[in-house]
Design a protein around this motif. Sequence first.
Motif, short mmCIF file in Angstrom:
data_model
loop_
_atom_site.label_atom_id
_atom_site.label_comp_id
_atom_site.label_asym_id
_atom_site.label_seq_id
_atom_site.Cartn_x
_atom_site.Cartn_y
_atom_site.Cartn_z
N GLU A 29 0.99 -1.23 0.09
CA GLU A 29 0.19 -0.06 -0.03
C GLU A 29 0.59 1.54 0.29
O GLU A 29 0.45 2.11 -0.92
N ILE A 30 2.40 1.20 0.59
CA ILE A 30 2.92 2.28 0.90
C ILE A 30 3.57 2.62 -0.40
O ILE A 30 3.79 3.89 -1.18
N HIS A 32 2.47 1.12 -3.47
CA HIS A 32 1.98 1.78 -5.06
C HIS A 32 0.79 3.10 -4.85
O HIS A 32 0.40 2.83 -4.92
N LYS A 33 0.68 3.14 -3.39
CA LYS A 33 -0.10 4.40 -3.07
C LYS A 33 -1.38 3.76 -3.13
O LYS A 33 -2.57 4.82 -4.05
N ARG A 34 -2.06 2.05 -4.04
CA ARG A 34 -2.93 2.22 -3.60
C ARG A 34 -3.55 1.18 -2.95
O ARG A 34 -2.89 -0.25 -2.73
N THR A 45 -6.77 5.54 -3.19
CA THR A 45 -5.04 5.81 -3.60
C THR A 45 -4.23 7.00 -3.17
O THR A 45 -5.30 8.18 -2.34
N GLY A 46 -3.21 7.45 -3.62
CA GLY A 46 -2.74 8.45 -3.03
C GLY A 46 -2.12 8.51 -1.31
O GLY A 46 -1.74 7.41 -1.10
N ASP A 47 -2.14 9.64 -0.36
CA ASP A 47 -1.84 10.14 0.18
C ASP A 47 -2.87 9.00 1.69
O ASP A 47 -2.24 8.78 2.15
N VAL A 50 -1.09 5.77 2.03
CA VAL A 50 -0.03 5.60 2.55
C VAL A 50 -0.42 5.81 4.25
O VAL A 50 0.28 4.62 4.49
N TRP A 96 0.72 11.98 8.31
CA TRP A 96 1.37 12.34 7.02
C TRP A 96 1.25 13.71 6.84
O TRP A 96 1.92 13.65 5.19
N THR A 100 3.14 15.99 3.79
CA THR A 100 3.20 16.31 2.73
C THR A 100 2.17 17.46 2.29
O THR A 100 3.12 18.55 1.31
#
Length: 105
Positions: A29-30, A32-34, A45-47, A50, A96, A100
């Motif tokens: 998950e971290i 591939h960000k999915r 997806t994305g943040d 993560v 997180w 970001t």
Amino acid sequence: MKDDNSSWVDTLAAILLPLVVILVCALPEIIHKRTFGMYGATPRTGDAAVRSGLSLIGLAVLFHAWYMPAYRRLPLLRWFLIILGGLAFLGLGIVWDLWTLLCSG
């Protein structure tokens, strides 16, 4: 008092289950960000992915510290890891988001 076989089972469970959760769920998950879209839900997806992966790592640390028999002889280390895992499980998404925000702006 627990017998020796139960102690070995607790040790194996405290090592293998968190390791499997981290390797199979959290790291993909971290990286591939999915996330997986389970039970008909749309994948994150994305943040959000993560945050989900970091939260799973916190849950794995919490489980490991709670069930590892060796940590029962070191109560300060055990409670430090329990608190660290709990904070990571509950609050790492906020950290997180702040990271970001600071890096993007």
